[in-house]
Write a protein that holds these residues in place. Structure first.
Motif, PDB file in Angstrom:
ATOM      1  N   ALA A  11       0.833  -1.202   0.000  1.00  0.00           N
ATOM      2  CA  ALA A  11       0.000   0.000   0.000  1.00  0.00           C
ATOM      3  C   ALA A  11       0.867   1.250   0.000  1.00  0.00           C
ATOM      4  O   ALA A  11       2.015   1.225   0.444  1.00  0.00           O
ATOM      5  CB  ALA A  11      -0.907   0.001   1.233  1.00  0.00           C
ATOM      6  N   TRP A  12       0.282   2.335  -0.490  1.00  0.00           N
ATOM      7  CA  TRP A  12       0.893   3.663  -0.409  1.00  0.00           C
ATOM      8  C   TRP A  12       0.212   4.365   0.757  1.00  0.00           C
ATOM      9  O   TRP A  12      -0.969   4.696   0.677  1.00  0.00           O
ATOM     10  CB  TRP A  12       0.700   4.428  -1.708  1.00  0.00           C
ATOM     11  CG  TRP A  12       1.492   3.853  -2.844  1.00  0.00           C
ATOM     12  CD1 TRP A  12       1.060   2.936  -3.764  1.00  0.00           C
ATOM     13  CD2 TRP A  12       2.847   4.138  -3.168  1.00  0.00           C
ATOM     14  NE1 TRP A  12       2.082   2.645  -4.645  1.00  0.00           N
ATOM     15  CE2 TRP A  12       3.181   3.368  -4.306  1.00  0.00           C
ATOM     16  CE3 TRP A  12       3.820   4.979  -2.614  1.00  0.00           C
ATOM     17  CZ2 TRP A  12       4.442   3.412  -4.903  1.00  0.00           C
ATOM     18  CZ3 TRP A  12       5.085   5.022  -3.208  1.00  0.00           C
ATOM     19  CH2 TRP A  12       5.381   4.248  -4.323  1.00  0.00           C
ATOM     20  N   LEU A  13       0.933   4.563   1.864  1.00  0.00           N
ATOM     21  CA  LEU A  13       0.364   5.094   3.094  1.00  0.00           C
ATOM     22  C   LEU A  13       0.623   6.582   3.258  1.00  0.00           C
ATOM     23  O   LEU A  13       1.664   7.092   2.843  1.00  0.00           O
ATOM     24  CB  LEU A  13       0.966   4.370   4.305  1.00  0.00           C
ATOM     25  CG  LEU A  13       0.839   2.854   4.361  1.00  0.00           C
ATOM     26  CD1 LEU A  13       1.474   2.337   5.653  1.00  0.00           C
ATOM     27  CD2 LEU A  13      -0.606   2.401   4.246  1.00  0.00           C
ATOM     28  N   THR A  14      -0.312   7.255   3.917  1.00  0.00           N
ATOM     29  CA  THR A  14      -0.087   8.629   4.350  1.00  0.00           C
ATOM     30  C   THR A  14       0.809   8.582   5.582  1.00  0.00           C
ATOM     31  O   THR A  14       0.969   7.515   6.210  1.00  0.00           O
ATOM     32  CB  THR A  14      -1.406   9.331   4.714  1.00  0.00           C
ATOM     33  OG1 THR A  14      -1.951   8.685   5.875  1.00  0.00           O
ATOM     34  CG2 THR A  14      -2.406   9.314   3.557  1.00  0.00           C
ATOM     35  N   LEU A  15       1.360   9.708   5.991  1.00  0.00           N
ATOM     36  CA  LEU A  15       2.196   9.728   7.200  1.00  0.00           C
ATOM     37  C   LEU A  15       1.382   9.373   8.437  1.00  0.00           C
ATOM     38  O   LEU A  15       1.895   8.717   9.352  1.00  0.00           O
ATOM     39  CB  LEU A  15       2.886  11.075   7.350  1.00  0.00           C
ATOM     40  CG  LEU A  15       3.946  11.368   6.289  1.00  0.00           C
ATOM     41  CD1 LEU A  15       4.645  12.687   6.592  1.00  0.00           C
ATOM     42  CD2 LEU A  15       4.949  10.242   6.173  1.00  0.00           C
ATOM     43  N   ASP A  16       0.107   9.779   8.487  1.00  0.00           N
ATOM     44  CA  ASP A  16      -0.744   9.381   9.614  1.00  0.00           C
ATOM     45  C   ASP A  16      -0.917   7.871   9.660  1.00  0.00           C
ATOM     46  O   ASP A  16      -0.883   7.262  10.731  1.00  0.00           O
ATOM     47  CB  ASP A  16      -2.116  10.062   9.526  1.00  0.00           C
ATOM     48  CG  ASP A  16      -2.059  11.541   9.864  1.00  0.00           C
ATOM     49  OD1 ASP A  16      -1.073  11.985  10.499  1.00  0.00           O
ATOM     50  OD2 ASP A  16      -3.009  12.262   9.495  1.00  0.00           O
ATOM     51  N   GLU A  17      -1.088   7.247   8.504  1.00  0.00           N
ATOM     52  CA  GLU A  17      -1.228   5.789   8.448  1.00  0.00           C
ATOM     53  C   GLU A  17       0.078   5.096   8.842  1.00  0.00           C
ATOM     54  O   GLU A  17       0.050   4.056   9.505  1.00  0.00           O
ATOM     55  CB  GLU A  17      -1.670   5.350   7.053  1.00  0.00           C
ATOM     56  CG  GLU A  17      -3.099   5.748   6.736  1.00  0.00           C
ATOM     57  CD  GLU A  17      -3.462   5.562   5.270  1.00  0.00           C
ATOM     58  OE1 GLU A  17      -4.652   5.285   5.014  1.00  0.00           O
ATOM     59  OE2 GLU A  17      -2.585   5.708   4.387  1.00  0.00           O
ATOM     60  N   VAL A  18       1.211   5.665   8.451  1.00  0.00           N
ATOM     61  CA  VAL A  18       2.513   5.114   8.874  1.00  0.00           C
ATOM     62  C   VAL A  18       2.573   5.078  10.400  1.00  0.00           C
ATOM     63  O   VAL A  18       2.916   4.066  11.002  1.00  0.00           O
ATOM     64  CB  VAL A  18       3.688   5.936   8.290  1.00  0.00           C
ATOM     65  CG1 VAL A  18       5.002   5.601   8.987  1.00  0.00           C
ATOM     66  CG2 VAL A  18       3.810   5.706   6.791  1.00  0.00           C
ATOM     67  N   GLY A  19       2.236   6.198  11.049  1.00  0.00           N
ATOM     68  CA  GLY A  19       2.268   6.276  12.500  1.00  0.00           C
ATOM     69  C   GLY A  19       1.312   5.310  13.172  1.00  0.00           C
ATOM     70  O   GLY A  19       1.614   4.761  14.229  1.00  0.00           O
TER      71      GLY A  19
END
Length: 142
Positions: free
Chosen positions: A103-111
């Motif tokens: 997946a290509w994650l947003t920085l919020d999703e990474v966290g």
């Protein structure tokens, strides 16, 4: 005379960043953890070639290393990882033997999805002042 020194393993991590700021991540098939793609550097390859190979093998995305952004040592396992910010240059994400999801994650999703020891590699790759040097236990940064 055999060496009494412990051996270290050297790995590479690719923090592949798209133009929209999303970051490539995999859900590992073996333990279900979300991580940036990467793996063990082979003896006959440069770190840049190794990170490109690992990203492609795990995701189907072709990437090019741009800059070394951090050095991370897992103190419990003796693994030293070189992290590179990379740019995608081709291919599309797909599940592989090592990645049950890509997946290509947003920085919020990474966290939210990655343990601290993996998320920090992504965050470090996107901040100024690197490369950063950090130690961790596999989960938490010390």
């Amino acid at each position: 005379m055999p060496s009494e020194l412990p051996l270290h393993s050297v790995s590479v991590t690719g923090v592949v960043v798209r133009g929209d700021g999303r970051v490539l991540a995999i859900k590992r098939a073996d333990d279900g953890r979300w991580v940036p793609p990467g793996g063990v550097l082979e003896l006959d390859e440069s770190p840049e070639a190794g990170v490109a190979r690992e990203v492609f093998e795990e995701t189907g995305v072709r990437a090019e290393a741009e800059v070394l952004t951090g050095v991370y040592k897992n103190m419990a396992r003796g693994v030293v990882t070189l992290a590179f910010r990379c740019r995608p240059v081709g291919g599309t994400g797909r599940a592989t033997e090592e990645a049950s999801e890509v997946a290509w994650l947003t920085l919020d999703e990474v966290g939210a999805r990655m343990v601290e020891a993996r998320a920090v590699r992504v965050l470090d790759a996107l901040r100024a002042g690197g490369p950063f040097v950090r130690v961790h236990d596999g989960t938490r940064v010390r």
